[in-house]
Design an enzyme around this catalytic site. Structure first.
Site, PDB file in Angstrom:
ATOM      1  N   ARG A  35      39.667 -28.829  92.029  1.00 60.37           N
ATOM      2  CA  ARG A  35      39.082 -28.074  90.928  1.00 60.37           C
ATOM      3  C   ARG A  35      37.781 -28.720  90.514  1.00 60.37           C
ATOM      4  O   ARG A  35      37.771 -29.895  90.164  1.00 60.37           O
ATOM      5  CB  ARG A  35      40.060 -28.132  89.749  1.00 60.37           C
ATOM      6  CG  ARG A  35      40.425 -26.806  89.226  1.00 60.37           C
ATOM      7  CD  ARG A  35      41.454 -26.844  88.158  1.00 60.37           C
ATOM      8  NE  ARG A  35      41.478 -27.927  87.208  1.00 60.37           N
ATOM      9  CZ  ARG A  35      41.935 -27.804  85.974  1.00 60.37           C
ATOM     10  NH1 ARG A  35      42.361 -26.631  85.558  1.00 60.37           N
ATOM     11  NH2 ARG A  35      41.998 -28.819  85.168  1.00 60.37           N
ATOM     12  N   THR A  37      33.235 -26.314  86.339  1.00 57.89           N
ATOM     13  CA  THR A  37      33.505 -24.862  86.329  1.00 57.89           C
ATOM     14  C   THR A  37      34.996 -24.538  86.317  1.00 57.89           C
ATOM     15  O   THR A  37      35.372 -23.401  86.022  1.00 57.89           O
ATOM     16  CB  THR A  37      32.914 -24.204  87.590  1.00 57.89           C
ATOM     17  OG1 THR A  37      33.610 -24.754  88.733  1.00 57.89           O
ATOM     18  CG2 THR A  37      31.432 -24.496  87.737  1.00 57.89           C
ATOM     19  N   ASP A  75      47.119 -35.354  84.813  1.00 57.74           N
ATOM     20  CA  ASP A  75      46.614 -35.005  86.142  1.00 57.74           C
ATOM     21  C   ASP A  75      47.671 -35.349  87.187  1.00 57.74           C
ATOM     22  O   ASP A  75      47.944 -36.520  87.458  1.00 57.74           O
ATOM     23  CB  ASP A  75      45.312 -35.770  86.415  1.00 57.74           C
ATOM     24  CG  ASP A  75      44.656 -35.291  87.702  1.00 57.74           C
ATOM     25  OD1 ASP A  75      45.324 -35.321  88.762  1.00 57.74           O
ATOM     26  OD2 ASP A  75      43.493 -34.871  87.661  1.00 57.74           O
ATOM     27  N   ASP A 129      46.600 -37.595  90.228  1.00 59.27           N
ATOM     28  CA  ASP A 129      46.392 -38.996  89.845  1.00 59.27           C
ATOM     29  C   ASP A 129      47.716 -39.693  89.558  1.00 59.27           C
ATOM     30  O   ASP A 129      47.886 -40.872  89.898  1.00 59.27           O
ATOM     31  CB  ASP A 129      45.493 -39.077  88.606  1.00 59.27           C
ATOM     32  CG  ASP A 129      44.024 -38.830  88.939  1.00 59.27           C
ATOM     33  OD1 ASP A 129      43.664 -38.967  90.124  1.00 59.27           O
ATOM     34  OD2 ASP A 129      43.258 -38.498  88.027  1.00 59.27           O
TER      35      ASP A 129
HETATM   36  C1  PRP Z   1      45.347 -29.795  90.294  1.00 59.04           C
HETATM   37  C2  PRP Z   1      46.714 -29.218  90.615  1.00 59.04           C
HETATM   38  C3  PRP Z   1      46.383 -27.837  91.061  1.00 59.04           C
HETATM   39  C4  PRP Z   1      45.215 -27.480  90.184  1.00 59.04           C
HETATM   40  C5  PRP Z   1      45.695 -26.599  89.072  1.00 59.04           C
HETATM   41  O1  PRP Z   1      44.690 -30.171  91.434  1.00 59.04           O
HETATM   42  O2  PRP Z   1      47.411 -29.965  91.558  1.00 59.04           O
HETATM   43  O3  PRP Z   1      46.034 -27.733  92.426  1.00 59.04           O
HETATM   44  O4  PRP Z   1      44.705 -28.711  89.641  1.00 59.04           O
HETATM   45  O5  PRP Z   1      44.631 -26.149  88.308  1.00 59.04           O
HETATM   46  P1  PRP Z   1      44.176 -24.617  88.301  1.00 59.04           P
HETATM   47  O6  PRP Z   1      45.419 -23.782  88.161  1.00 59.04           O
HETATM   48  O7  PRP Z   1      43.282 -24.542  87.100  1.00 59.04           O
HETATM   49  O8  PRP Z   1      43.439 -24.337  89.570  1.00 59.04           O
HETATM   50  P2  PRP Z   1      43.270 -30.930  91.386  1.00 59.04           P
HETATM   51  O9  PRP Z   1      42.159 -29.946  91.506  1.00 59.04           O
HETATM   52  O10 PRP Z   1      43.230 -31.844  90.201  1.00 59.04           O
HETATM   53  O11 PRP Z   1      43.261 -31.738  92.734  1.00 59.04           O
HETATM   54  P3  PRP Z   1      44.193 -32.943  93.212  1.00 59.04           P
HETATM   55  O12 PRP Z   1      45.576 -32.395  93.441  1.00 59.04           O
HETATM   56  O13 PRP Z   1      43.524 -33.371  94.473  1.00 59.04           O
HETATM   57  O14 PRP Z   1      44.163 -34.008  92.141  1.00 59.04           O
HETATM   58  N1  URA Z   2      45.721 -30.016  87.078  1.00 61.95           N
HETATM   59  C1  URA Z   2      46.520 -31.043  86.709  1.00 61.95           C
HETATM   60  O1  URA Z   2      46.811 -31.938  87.504  1.00 61.95           O
HETATM   61  N2  URA Z   2      46.988 -31.046  85.458  1.00 61.95           N
HETATM   62  C2  URA Z   2      46.701 -30.075  84.570  1.00 61.95           C
HETATM   63  O2  URA Z   2      47.183 -30.143  83.415  1.00 61.95           O
HETATM   64  C3  URA Z   2      45.861 -29.035  84.969  1.00 61.95           C
HETATM   65  C4  URA Z   2      45.395 -29.018  86.244  1.00 61.95           C
END
Ligand code: PRP
Ligand code: URA
Length: 209
Positions: free
Chosen positions: A104, A108, A200, A203
């Protein structure tokens, strides 16, 4: 309109309480995410088709049940979805695994694609997309669009925590995809994080913060 199924099983709810706690460390977080995925898999596969098969026990001939429907695939959205794969495979070891890489954009909140590798026969399989968080819904919706572009028709989405915005986006853009979650949280904060959520997910699974 897709169905939204919230798993209120006491074991799932108890484990969810542990991973929401900010004092839960990476190792325990990772183990419990996998356990929740396993419990959710058990519930989400309730309607898989069975057929009768004749066998012999050591005592007598009998008829037993065997899974008969489409073969399955598990597709985690990287990174955090990886935390749910082993729990799923514990129960459905014959499933193939595809990977979709999306992150994400922090400004944006739109998903950015960086990887896609799916089983060659993905279009013939029933696909379980897994990602712990459904926030704006951008990532899940984009992943499912990618799967449909590869010919997949039978898709389910399994997340641990969902937000109302994400559910709404999914239902508007993919009304054919049922959504399984363990909790429907209240709202998103100004940074697009689910409130109360768990922070997150990537993380916390990989210890990167
Ligand atoms: C997180 C989560 C989803 C997304 C959800 O991933 O694991 O994929 O955010 O958010 P959304 O519904 O608003 O799209 P992130 O982009 O943080 O990547 P990561 O898993 O690599 O940390
Ligand atoms: N992605 C995450 O990992 N946590 C949230 O709360 C939203 C998006």
């Amino acid at each position: 309109m897709s169905k939204v199924i919230v798993f209120d099983h006491p074991l799932i709810q108890h484990k969810l309480g542990i991973i929401r706690d900010k004092n839960t460390g990476t190792n325990e977080f990772r183990v419990i995410v996998s356990e929740i995925a396993k419990l959710m898999c058990y519930e989400a596969t309730r309607d898989l088709k069975l057929e009768d098969v004749e066998i012999e026990t050591p005592i007598a001939k009998t008829t037993v049940k065997r899974l008969s429907g489409k073969k399955l695939a598990v597709v985690p959205i990287l990174r955090a979805g990886l935390g749910m794969v082993d729990g799923m495979l514990d129960l459905i070891p014959a499933a193939k695994v595809g990977h979709i890489g999306l992150y994400r954009d922090p400004e944006t909140l739109k998903p950015v694609e960086y990887y896609c590798k799916l089983p060659a026969d993905c279009a013939e399989r029933e696909v379980f997309v897994v990602d712990p968080m459904l926030a704006t819904g951008g990532s899940a919706s984009a992943a499912i669009t990618m799967l449909k572009q590869h010919g997949c028709k039978n898709i389910r989405l399994m997340c641990i925590i969902g937000a109302p915005d994400g559910i709404k986006k999914m239902q508007e853009e993919h009304p054919d995809v049922d959504i399984f979650i363990a909790a429907l949280d209240d709202h998103l904060n100004e940074n697009g994080y689910i409130v109360p959520g768990l922070g997150d997910a990537g993380d916390r699974i990989f210890g990167t913060k």
